[in-house]
Design a protein around this motif. Structure first.
Motif, PDB file in Angstrom:
ATOM      1  N   LEU A 142       0.829  -1.213   0.000  1.00  0.00           N
ATOM      2  CA  LEU A 142       0.000   0.000   0.000  1.00  0.00           C
ATOM      3  C   LEU A 142       0.861   1.260   0.000  1.00  0.00           C
ATOM      4  O   LEU A 142       0.442   2.302  -0.515  1.00  0.00           O
ATOM      5  CB  LEU A 142      -0.923   0.001   1.223  1.00  0.00           C
ATOM      6  CG  LEU A 142      -2.087  -0.998   1.189  1.00  0.00           C
ATOM      7  CD1 LEU A 142      -2.763  -1.066   2.556  1.00  0.00           C
ATOM      8  CD2 LEU A 142      -3.104  -0.623   0.109  1.00  0.00           C
ATOM      9  N   SER A 143       2.063   1.149   0.554  1.00  0.00           N
ATOM     10  CA  SER A 143       2.965   2.304   0.624  1.00  0.00           C
ATOM     11  C   SER A 143       3.846   2.450  -0.608  1.00  0.00           C
ATOM     12  O   SER A 143       4.705   3.332  -0.648  1.00  0.00           O
ATOM     13  CB  SER A 143       3.842   2.190   1.879  1.00  0.00           C
ATOM     14  OG  SER A 143       3.044   2.196   3.054  1.00  0.00           O
ATOM     15  N   SER A 182      -8.441  -0.943   1.197  1.00  0.00           N
ATOM     16  CA  SER A 182      -8.436   0.456   1.641  1.00  0.00           C
ATOM     17  C   SER A 182      -7.945   1.389   0.542  1.00  0.00           C
ATOM     18  O   SER A 182      -8.211   2.598   0.561  1.00  0.00           O
ATOM     19  CB  SER A 182      -7.562   0.617   2.887  1.00  0.00           C
ATOM     20  OG  SER A 182      -6.190   0.343   2.581  1.00  0.00           O
ATOM     21  N   LYS A 183      -7.238   0.826  -0.444  1.00  0.00           N
ATOM     22  CA  LYS A 183      -6.714   1.622  -1.553  1.00  0.00           C
ATOM     23  C   LYS A 183      -7.240   1.161  -2.902  1.00  0.00           C
ATOM     24  O   LYS A 183      -7.487   1.979  -3.791  1.00  0.00           O
ATOM     25  CB  LYS A 183      -5.184   1.568  -1.555  1.00  0.00           C
ATOM     26  CG  LYS A 183      -4.512   2.338  -2.684  1.00  0.00           C
ATOM     27  CD  LYS A 183      -2.987   2.296  -2.557  1.00  0.00           C
ATOM     28  CE  LYS A 183      -2.284   3.055  -3.674  1.00  0.00           C
ATOM     29  NZ  LYS A 183      -0.802   3.001  -3.524  1.00  0.00           N
ATOM     30  N   TYR A 184      -7.403  -0.153  -3.062  1.00  0.00           N
ATOM     31  CA  TYR A 184      -7.768  -0.718  -4.361  1.00  0.00           C
ATOM     32  C   TYR A 184      -9.232  -1.159  -4.354  1.00  0.00           C
ATOM     33  O   TYR A 184      -9.668  -1.848  -3.433  1.00  0.00           O
ATOM     34  CB  TYR A 184      -6.854  -1.892  -4.701  1.00  0.00           C
ATOM     35  CG  TYR A 184      -5.397  -1.499  -4.766  1.00  0.00           C
ATOM     36  CD1 TYR A 184      -4.909  -0.783  -5.856  1.00  0.00           C
ATOM     37  CD2 TYR A 184      -4.522  -1.819  -3.734  1.00  0.00           C
ATOM     38  CE1 TYR A 184      -3.570  -0.398  -5.912  1.00  0.00           C
ATOM     39  CE2 TYR A 184      -3.181  -1.448  -3.786  1.00  0.00           C
ATOM     40  CZ  TYR A 184      -2.715  -0.728  -4.875  1.00  0.00           C
ATOM     41  OH  TYR A 184      -1.388  -0.356  -4.925  1.00  0.00           O
TER      42      TYR A 184
END
Length: 342
Positions: A142-143, A182-184
C-alpha cells in the motif's frame, strides 16, 4: 522485495493430530518456517519483523468473539483438563444454531472444527504474529512497494470467519486482501496451495470487491472436503466472483500451470487492481501431503505467470511441509518472482 516474519511464529508446536482415526505426527511444524527463513537469508532477502497493528485487521475478517476466545484458551484448557491432555475439541454444535457455551470444552467445539489445529502454549502468539506479518506485507505494498512476502506460519487459508480449521487459526491472506481494499477497489486472491482455500471462500463468498480463485483437487474426495466445488461461485454482491478450479489427483505440472492460466485470465477479466497470493509449496510432488506433481521449475514458472500480471502483490505463505524439496521450491518461486518484478 520486502519479507516479513516474527520469531514468535515458531512458538506454536503441535506434536500429534488425528487423521483417518489414527494419531500421527503433526505436519505443521516450526521447522517449516525455519527452512524457508534460512533459504531467504542465503539468497540475500532482508527479513523484517512486522509492526503490531493490533487485532483490528484480524477482526475485520473474523468474528470478534472468535478472536477474543483465543488468547487465554490454552491456559483455561490446562486448568480444566491438565497439561497432558490435547487441547482439541471433542464436542461440536453441528449446524451452527444455539449459543456459545461458557465451558472451555464446549467453547473449543464452538470455535474449532477439527483435531489438526490444536492449541499449544505458544499458539496465540504464533497466530497473532503470523497475521501481523500479512498485515505488514500489505502495508508495504500500500505504501508503494511492488510486492512483499509474508512468511506466515501457522498458515491461514483454511481458517473460516468464526472457527479454526486445517492447521489454520487466522486467515492471513484474507486479512491482507481486506487490508488492500483500503486503496484498491478490486483485489484478486489466487490460492495455489494444493488444498482448497475453504476458509477464504467462506469469508469472501458474499464480497464483490475481492475475487477469489482456488486450484485444488475435488473436495468430494480430498481434504479439506465440504467447500471448494466448481458450482460455488459466490452469492449476493459476490455472485460470479469466486472460482474453484478442480485438479485431478496426480495432476502433472503442465496441468497445474494450465489451470493457473485460467485463474489468472479470470482475475484479469474481473479487473483486479491488486493481487494477493496464497502460496502453498504443498503442490510439490514430494510433499508429505502431495496430491499433484509440481517441481522447482514449475514453481518458477508459476512465479513468472503471477508476476506478469503486473499488479501490486502480497505473497502469503500457506502450506508446504517437510518434504525434501521445500527449500528448493521456495527458492525457485521467490527468487524468480523477485527477479521478474525488478
Amino acid at each position: 522485495m520486502k519479507v516479513y516474519f516474527d520469531a514468535r511464529q515458531l512458538g506454536h508446536a503441535p506434536q500429534v493430530y488425528f487423521r483417518r482415526g489414527a494419531a500421527m505426527p503433526h505436519q505443521e511444524q516450526p521447522q517449516r518456517a525455519e527452512i524457508l527463513r534460512d533459504m531467504l537469508l542465503s539468497e540475500g532477502f532482508e527479513i523484517s519483523a512486522p509492526g503490531d497493528h493490533g487485532v483490528g485487521p484480524i477482526k475485520a475478517v473474523h468474528n470478534p468473539g472468535y478472536v477474543d476466545f483465543l488468547p487465554d484458551a490454552y491456559d483455561r484448557f490446562v486448568e480444566s483438563a491438565g497439561a497432558e491432555a490435547l487441547a482439541i475439541p471433542t464436542m461440536h454444535p453441528g449446524v451452527r444454531r444455539g449459543k456459545e457455551p461458557r465451558d472451555i470444552h464446549g467453547q473449543l467445539g464452538w470455535w474449532m472444527t477439527d483435531t489438526s489445529t490444536l492449541l499449544t502454549p505458544g499458539s496465540w502468539d504464533a497466530a497473532y504474529w503470523s497475521a501481523q506479518s500479512a498485515v505488514a506485507a500489505a502495508e508495504a505494498v500500500l505504501s508503494g512497494e511492488r510486492a512483499a512476502y509474508a512468511l506466515c506460519r501457522p498458515p491461514g487459508h483454511h481458517a473460516m470467519r468464526d472457527c479454526s480449521n486445517g492447521f489454520c487459526f487466522f486467515n492471513n491472506a484474507c486479512i491482507a486482501a481486506h487490508h488492500m481494499t483500503s486503496k484498491y477497489r478490486k483485489v484478486a486472491l489466487i490460492d495455489v496451495d494444493v488444498h482448497t482455500g475453504n476458509g477464504s471462500l467462506d469469508i469472501l463468498y458474499e464480497r464483490g470487491d475481492i475475487f477469489f480463485c482456488s486450484l485444488h483437487p475435488d473436495p468430494a474426495t480430498y481434504p479439506t472436503f465440504f467447500l471448494g466445488h466448481a458450482d460455488e461461485t459466490g452469492e449476493g454482491a459476490g455472485a460470479g466472483t469466486k472460482l474453484n478450479l478442480l485438479l485431478e489427483q496426480g495432476a502433472s505440472q503442465d496441468d497445474v500451470l494450465a489451470t493457473l492460466d485460467k485463474g489468472i485470465a479470470a482475475a484479469r477479466a474481473f479487473g483486479a487492481e491488486a493481487l494477493v497470493v496464497s502460496l502453498g509449496f504443498d503442490m510439490a510432488a514430494d510433499d508429505p501431503l502431495a496430491a499433484v506433481a509440481v517441481y522447482p521449475d514449475g514453481f518458477a514458472t508459476m512465479a513468472r505467470k503471477l508476476a506478469d500480471m503486473g499488479l501490486p502483490t502480497v505473497l502469503v505463505q500457506e502450506g508446504g511441509y517437510l518434504g525434501p524439496s521445500l527449500a528448493d521450491n521456495g527458492r525457485a518461486f521467490l527468487t524468480t518472482f523477485r527477479k521478474a518484478i525488478q
